[in-house]
Scaffold this active site. Structure first.
Site, mmCIF file in Angstrom:
data_model
loop_
_atom_site.group_PDB
_atom_site.id
_atom_site.type_symbol
_atom_site.label_atom_id
_atom_site.label_comp_id
_atom_site.label_asym_id
_atom_site.label_seq_id
_atom_site.Cartn_x
_atom_site.Cartn_y
_atom_site.Cartn_z
ATOM 1 N N ARG A 41 0.885 -1.409 -0.216
ATOM 2 C CA ARG A 41 0.034 0.236 -0.061
ATOM 3 C C ARG A 41 0.810 1.267 -0.054
ATOM 4 N NH1 ARG A 41 -5.158 1.244 3.713
ATOM 5 N NH2 ARG A 41 -6.117 -0.160 2.166
ATOM 6 N N ARG A 74 -13.721 -8.907 1.672
ATOM 7 C CA ARG A 74 -12.189 -8.693 1.647
ATOM 8 C C ARG A 74 -11.515 -9.840 1.919
ATOM 9 N NH1 ARG A 74 -10.384 -3.446 1.408
ATOM 10 N NH2 ARG A 74 -8.353 -4.741 0.623
ATOM 11 N N HIS A 115 -7.554 0.596 -6.129
ATOM 12 C CA HIS A 115 -7.716 -0.239 -5.275
ATOM 13 C C HIS A 115 -8.281 -1.749 -5.658
ATOM 14 C CE1 HIS A 115 -8.042 -1.533 -1.017
ATOM 15 N NE2 HIS A 115 -8.706 -0.583 -0.615
ATOM 16 N N CYS A 151 -16.601 1.460 0.843
ATOM 17 C CA CYS A 151 -15.408 0.543 1.120
ATOM 18 C C CYS A 151 -14.897 0.627 2.622
ATOM 19 C CB CYS A 151 -13.874 0.942 0.399
ATOM 20 S SG CYS A 151 -13.585 2.841 0.421
ATOM 21 N N ASP A 178 -17.408 6.907 -1.138
ATOM 22 C CA ASP A 178 -16.117 6.620 -0.319
ATOM 23 C C ASP A 178 -16.035 8.075 0.126
ATOM 24 O OD1 ASP A 178 -13.610 6.079 0.308
ATOM 25 O OD2 ASP A 178 -12.648 5.973 -1.667
ATOM 26 N N GLN A 232 -10.247 -4.297 -3.394
ATOM 27 C CA GLN A 232 -11.505 -3.766 -2.816
ATOM 28 C C GLN A 232 -12.545 -3.848 -3.753
ATOM 29 O OE1 GLN A 232 -12.298 -1.747 0.144
ATOM 30 N NE2 GLN A 232 -14.305 -2.426 -0.541
HETATM 31 N N1 CP Z 1 -11.466 -0.520 2.521
HETATM 32 C C1 CP Z 1 -10.154 -0.541 2.884
HETATM 33 O O1 CP Z 1 -9.098 -0.749 2.292
HETATM 34 O O2 CP Z 1 -9.978 -0.260 4.496
HETATM 35 P P1 CP Z 1 -8.519 -0.042 5.017
HETATM 36 O O3 CP Z 1 -8.038 1.241 4.660
HETATM 37 O O4 CP Z 1 -8.794 -0.162 6.450
HETATM 38 O O5 CP Z 1 -7.595 -1.315 4.669
HETATM 39 N N1 NVA Z 2 -10.067 6.631 -1.086
HETATM 40 C C1 NVA Z 2 -9.673 6.172 0.309
HETATM 41 C C2 NVA Z 2 -9.780 4.600 0.594
HETATM 42 C C3 NVA Z 2 -9.242 4.212 1.761
HETATM 43 C C4 NVA Z 2 -9.722 2.530 1.924
HETATM 44 C C5 NVA Z 2 -8.192 6.415 0.347
HETATM 45 O O1 NVA Z 2 -7.563 6.251 -0.591
HETATM 46 O O2 NVA Z 2 -7.887 7.066 1.365
#
Ligand code: CP
Ligand code: NVA
Length: 318
Positions: free
Chosen positions: A114, A303, A141, A275, A235, A144
């Site tokens: 990430r 997930r 993502h 999400c 989101d 997701q």
């Molecule tokens: N939806 C999602 O990716 O959540 P986290 O940021 O908690 O991993």
């Molecule tokens: N769009 C959000 C998703 C988090 C799971 C971010 O990137 O922070």
């Protein structure tokens, strides 16, 4: 205990040792096969033991769902995960990616990363000799989106021809929803304020991958967007890394909140997805998030199942 059919195994075998950097790295038939395997794992019809394989987790941004669901998925496959938090590894002190990736490839069997830029993720993948998974970048993502479409398929028993309206920021989550939805035959409408639309290259990519007549469209009126939608998705308005823009965004996105009034304009059977984590009272009301249309916790649970299936396939566990 069910066995994986030979058709399913052969469709998925082609993904053994492959990277999952973008939703477009899997085709429609592989995604549907992955859903079948995820469902078998979910209902306890199938057990896969990979025999002590190791997943390395490099997370430069916070995470609850992605991190924990990957760790649990790996544990359920008989493997382990190691947390390579940049603050406690040499990654945080700037060791070059080309060195980190080659060293970790000697210890681990798969990496989930990430980070901010998609380019950095791709650099890890290009130097690694083990599969790399996108656990969220600023661009996409994809894990997701797999969980999202599995949840939708579970609810409606199909995907082709459904209408999904995403209301909010044209961000990473929206990008992967478009690409994955286009391949699965879902009509995806992205509704964002002017200046916060999805990346036009991703729109073009999604359209070029569109199957079963799916339509990808862009608009900016949420009241019109949700009409005839079976799925409303939202989101956060401010993603990780954009914190300085939070106040400005709150003002700009004010009319893009999901509330009961908006839900009432959609299809009678509409479900609501997010999400998570959510900012209650901003992009979604407490009432909507906790209401009967909300499937957000089934979505979060999925997930785990899709990622367990993904890891099993990438590590050749079928
Ligand atoms: N939806 C999602 O990716 O959540 P986290 O940021 O908690 O991993
Ligand atoms: N769009 C959000 C998703 C988090 C799971 C971010 O990137 O922070």
């Amino acid at each position: 205990m069910a066995s994986v059919s030979s058709g399913l195994a052969s469709k998925l075998a082609s993904f053994n040792k492959k990277n999952f950097l973008s939703s477009s790295d899997l085709d429609a038939s592989q995604i549907l096969s992955l859903f079948e395997l995820a469902t078998q794992l979910k209902i306890g019809n199938r057990r896969i033991d990979l025999g002590n394989r190791v997943l390395g987790l490099i997370f430069k941004k916070s995470s609850t769902r992605t991190r924990v669901s990957f760790q649990v998925a790996m544990a359920r496959l008989g493997g382990q995960s190691v947390d390579l938090n940049p603050q406690i590894s040499q990654i945080g002190r700037g060791e070059p990616i080309k060195d980190t990736a080659r060293v970790l490839s000697r210890y681990c069997d798969v990496l989930a990363i990430r980070t901010f830029s998609q380019q950095e993720l791709e650099e890890y993948a290009s130097w690694s000799t083990i599969p790399v998974i996108n656990a969220l970048t600023d661009l996409e993502h994809p894990c997701q989106a797999l969980a999202d479409y599995l949840t939708i398929q579970e609810k409606f028993g199909k995907l082709k021809g459904l209408n999904l309206s995403y209301i909010g920021d044209g961000n990473n989550v929206a990008n992967s929803l478009m690409i994955c939805g286009a391949m699965l035959g879902v009509n995806v409408k992205i509704c964002s304020p002017n200046g916060f639309e999805v990346n036009s290259n991703i729109v073009e990519k999604a359209r070029s991958l569109s199957e079963f007549g799916s339509k990808i469209s862009i608009c900016n009126d949420p009241l019109k967007a949700v009409k005839e939608s079976q799925v409303i998705y939202t989101d956060v308005w401010t993603s990780m890394g954009q914190e300085e823009e939070q106040l400005r965004r709150k003002e700009i996105f004010r009319d893009y909140k999901i509330d009961q009034k908006l839900i009432d304009l959609a299809d009678d059977e509409v479900i609501l997805l997010h999400c998570l984590p959510a900012h209650r009272g901003e992009e979604i009301t407490e009432e909507a998030l906790e209401g009967q249309n909300s499937y957000v916790f089934d979505q979060a649970e999925n997930r785990l199942h899709v990622q367990q299936a993904l890891l099993a396939v990438q590590l050749g566990g079928l």
